[in-house]
Design an enzyme around this catalytic site. Structure first.
Site, PDB file in Angstrom:
ATOM      1  N   ASP A  21       0.098  -6.576  45.910  1.00 19.49           N
ATOM      2  CA  ASP A  21      -0.070  -6.129  47.292  1.00 19.49           C
ATOM      3  C   ASP A  21       0.600  -4.772  47.431  1.00 19.49           C
ATOM      4  OD1 ASP A  21      -0.368  -6.154  50.254  1.00 19.49           O
ATOM      5  OD2 ASP A  21      -0.826  -8.262  49.912  1.00 19.49           O
ATOM      6  N   GLU A  75      -8.569  -6.863  55.334  1.00 19.32           N
ATOM      7  CA  GLU A  75      -7.725  -5.893  56.034  1.00 19.32           C
ATOM      8  C   GLU A  75      -7.789  -4.506  55.393  1.00 19.32           C
ATOM      9  OE1 GLU A  75      -4.387  -8.906  57.912  1.00 19.32           O
ATOM     10  OE2 GLU A  75      -3.916  -7.891  56.030  1.00 19.32           O
ATOM     11  N   HIS A 116      -4.642  -3.267  50.397  1.00 21.68           N
ATOM     12  CA  HIS A 116      -3.400  -3.879  49.921  1.00 21.68           C
ATOM     13  C   HIS A 116      -3.069  -3.421  48.493  1.00 21.68           C
ATOM     14  CE1 HIS A 116      -2.744  -6.752  53.266  1.00 21.68           C
ATOM     15  NE2 HIS A 116      -4.057  -6.717  53.358  1.00 21.68           N
TER      16      HIS A 116
END
Length: 763
Positions: A200, A348, A288
């Site tokens: 991440d 995201e 990420h």
């Protein structure tokens, strides 16, 4: 005939009983698909023999695991034979047991037989025996005599094939020893999937030999905002302290991090395989990826590695060099992990940096209409590569937005996108349920958390039984670790919630009272396994309590063996603080702090009960008030409910219950409820306000509950003294994005909490 004898008589006749009739005798979690109680017990001694017939030879590893357990009780391995003898235990091959993890367990006073077709089923049977044995079996040297098991007949198999737990090792790192401890718990409660979130923005945790800088650079960081927040919280709770073993000094700076070599990961996988747990790697992309970009800056479209409005700069889907990197990484991942699945995240993604000439040219060439389609192009291309390596791709449900192929497996997490599960199934995608509202175990637990997980319905709304049977794989819970910096904190966040999910995905039967009774017998076992579980909640009080003359604090203990200690000087109770009496007199305003301690020394949460002395609030008069409350709503991002005072309202409406009106619903919003509460009788009322995100409740111009700020669904309580009649009510609620929850209940004089009646609401 007495009631007890009558029950025994019925058992002897029918030989059957529901879970509710025998939870103490058979404290199994998850509860078996079928359990028939029997009379008597089977006792294991040093003379007991373990039989492994020739046709059951492929159960040798499971026999060793059973031997390891029993050795803790009898002090030495049992003698092994090929034929079952009196007072013996047999591991039997049974081709009639068709479910891959199914098993049959028969215990009589004379012998015990574990039967299965597959080693995974035999392993699950061993775990059932483990839970029926005394908790002391978990530690060598602890006396388990007499080592007895209740007679029983069990026919068992799981309701769902995917029964998973997730662990984020990127935000905060967990070493190999803890991963193994985590898997031991998964095995005990019959989970079969471990989803490791390995990469991440905050850290890259897996060695990739082609790109050594991913761990040389990407696995380490100076303290970030998450670390700083944890360090601040550690002043009151040591579980928030960063663990020293993950810190190093380099170039005059303290760095946090760590990673797994490929050899270490092979060891983790082997440990999992022996426990019939599949390890699923997640390499998050295209978003990420800050840790990777920090090591290899060429991966972005614009050369930057920073934060956009909400998310970080992603890697670039428009450059061939990106795909060369991705394929080289995934080639090593695919070779390392035997699981048929590789998770790529695909969630995201801030696509603003994709506004480049290269991306425009790619979109024109491929007929891509927008940036969502560009992400879809990336996801499909990565999936094709994984398929070439014999792997299936998993991604979060965000990837549905640009379109995906039916072969991709979808993990549903965005609770507020309610049609996503049905959309995935209509598209032909296999589905795994992991909604943030229920199964994100990084959400702070409260007294309602266990029930909330236990009530979870794996089958999503809008999906019929036939569809779910074909496409729904199961469910898992996720532990994201931004605010989980230590092993103790990780234990606290997952246990005992993990046990509730275990029963949901294995048995899929709702018998909550029985489950709670059985769970009580698991706490000593967890203590012996060095699990820093969350001590069950104390009850019988409100955080904000009031009295008119005098009162007393009488606490309800969820476990009889808890020792409750208290202070009244503002300090946090320790194991040397006074023990709380059965009834502590309260005659003046004060703050009482409580902590419960287990016999093993485990410390529970700190409770602060603030007592205020109040006169009964006088009612107000209003001419012919109308039913309901006025709900004024605002669109915007409010960190605190008071910030709505500075915003312009979008509109208002009348509601007949405390719920968000449809007109107010947005990604980020706030609502102010105003009017009167028509109290039917004088008394001290307790109100229970559950908010996700935040809210406050005022009654009679008195603050009753402060549950403000942005957080997951948490219930807070408060009391107020009210005279019969109308009292002004002001309830403010804010939602910061990602789905909301608002619930208001009340009780009076210790009654069960219930919804505020509609006829109490006036305006």
């Amino acid at each position: 005939m007495t009631r007890f004898l009558w029950l025994i008589f019925l058992l002897l006749i029918t030989g059957t009983a529901t879970a509710q009739t025998a939870p103490e005798r058979y404290p199994l979690i998850p509860y078996p698909a079928s359990l028939t109680p029997a009379t008597g017990t089977f006792t294991i001694t040093k003379a007991t023999q373990l039989a492994l017939p020739k046709e059951g030879k492929h159960f040798e590893k499971e026999a060793e695991q059973l031997q390891a357990l029993l050795r803790n009780g009898v002090g030495a391995p049992l003698k092994t034979t090929k034929k079952l003898v009196a007072n013996g235990i047999e591991l039997r091959y049974d081709a009639s047991i068709m479910a891959p993890e199914g098993y049959r367990l028969t215990i009589t006073p004379q012998q015990m037989t574990l039967a299965a077709k597959e080693p995974a089923g035999m392993f699950r049977a061993v775990q059932t025996v483990r839970q029926l044995l005394p908790a002391t079996i978990e530690k060598a040297g602890k006396s388990a005599a007499p080592m007895t098991l209740p007679a029983v007949q069990i026919e068992d198999q799981p309701a769902y094939a995917w029964r998973g737990m997730h662990l984020d090792v990127s935000r905060h790192f967990f070493d190999v020893a803890y991963i193994k401890k985590y898997m031991d718990l998964l095995a005990l409660y019959k989970f079969n999937k471990l989803h490791l979130h390995l990469t991440d923005d905050q850290g890259w945790r897996l060695e990739i030999k082609k790109y050594p800088k991913l761990t040389e650079v990407g696995a380490w960081r100076t303290f970030n905002n998450q670390d700083s927040a944890c360090i601040k919280k550690s002043k009151d709770n040591p579980d928030f302290a960063l663990e020293p073993k993950h810190l190093r000094q380099r170039n005059g700076q303290t760095e946090y991090g760590g990673f797994y070599t490929q050899d270490e990961m092979r060891g983790i996988i082997a440990y999992a395989t022996a426990r019939h747990i599949e390890v699923i790697p997640e390499i998050d992309m295209p978003g990420h990826m800050m840790a990777a970009i920090r090591a290899y800056p060429f991966l972005t479209c614009n050369g930057k590695n920073d934060w956009g409005k909400l998310f970080s700069t992603p890697i670039c889907p428009c450059n061939e060099s990106t795909y060369e990197f991705v394929e080289n990484v995934l080639k090593e991942v695919a070779a390392l992990f035997p699981s048929p699945y590789v998770h790529i995240g695909a969630d995201e993604v801030d696509k603003a940096s994709w506004n480049t000439t290269a991306c425009t040219e790619l979109m024109q060439k491929e007929g891509i209409k927008d940036v969502n389609g560009l992400q879809s192009y990336f996801v499909r291309r990565v999936e094709r590569f994984l398929q070439s390596k014999g792997k299936k791709m998993i991604g979060w449900d965000d990837m549905l937005e640009g379109g995906i192929d039916p072969s991709a497996t979808v993990m549903y997490w965005r609770s507020w996108v309610k049609d996503a599960p049905a959309k995935a199934i209509r598209n032909g995608n296999p589905l795994i349920m992991t909604p943030v509202s229920t199964l994100y175990f990084d959400n702070l637990p409260d007294k309602n958390s266990l029930g909330k997980v236990y009530d979870f319905d794996v089958v999503p709304a809008g999906v019929d039984a036939a569809q779910s049977q074909k496409a729904l794989l199961g469910a898992q819970a996720n532990l994201w670790t931004e605010q989980v910096p230590s092993e103790n904190r990780a234990d606290y966040m997952v246990m005992p919630r993990m046990t509730a999910l275990a029963e949901v995905v294995w048995t899929n039967k709702k018998q909550y009272a029985s489950y709670l009774t059985r769970l009580r017998q698991h706490y000593p076992r967890l203590a012996l396994l060095n699990v820093h579980y969350r001590v069950p909640d104390l009850a019988g009080f409100s955080e904000e309590s009031v009295f008119t003359d005098k009162t007393s604090l009488q606490v309800e203990k969820p476990l009889d063996n808890l020792i409750i200690r208290y202070t009244t000087d503002g300090s946090i109770p320790t194991d040397a603080s006074p023990v709380l009496p059965a009834a502590l007199p309260i005659t003046q305003p004060t703050t009482v702090k409580l902590v419960a301690f287990t016999p093993e020394g485990l410390r529970g949460d700190t409770y602060a009960i603030r007592y205020k002395q109040q006169a009964y609030a006088a009612p107000v008069s209003a001419k012919a008030p109308a039913p309901g409350l006025t709900a004024t709503y605002f669109t915007g991002y409010f960190k605190k409910s008071a910030l709505m005072q500075q915003a312009k309202a979008n509109g208002s409406t009348t509601v007949t219950s405390v719920q968000v009106p449809k007109q107010a619903e947005a990604d980020q919003f706030g609502v102010q409820f105003r009017g009167y509460l028509d109290v039917p009788e004088t008394g001290i009322y307790t109100f229970y306000l559950t908010c996700d995100d935040g809210g406050t409740l005022r009654l009679a111009d008195r603050i009753v509950v402060d549950n403000d700020g942005l957080h997951s669904a948490i219930e807070k309580t408060g009391q107020v003294a009210l005279t019969k009649g109308l009292h002004p009510i002001a309830l403010d609620f804010v939602e910061g994005g990602g789905g909301y929850m608002l619930l208001l209940k009340y009780s009076k004089d210790g009654s069960e909490p219930q919804q505020v009646p509609a006829n109490w609401l006036k305006h």
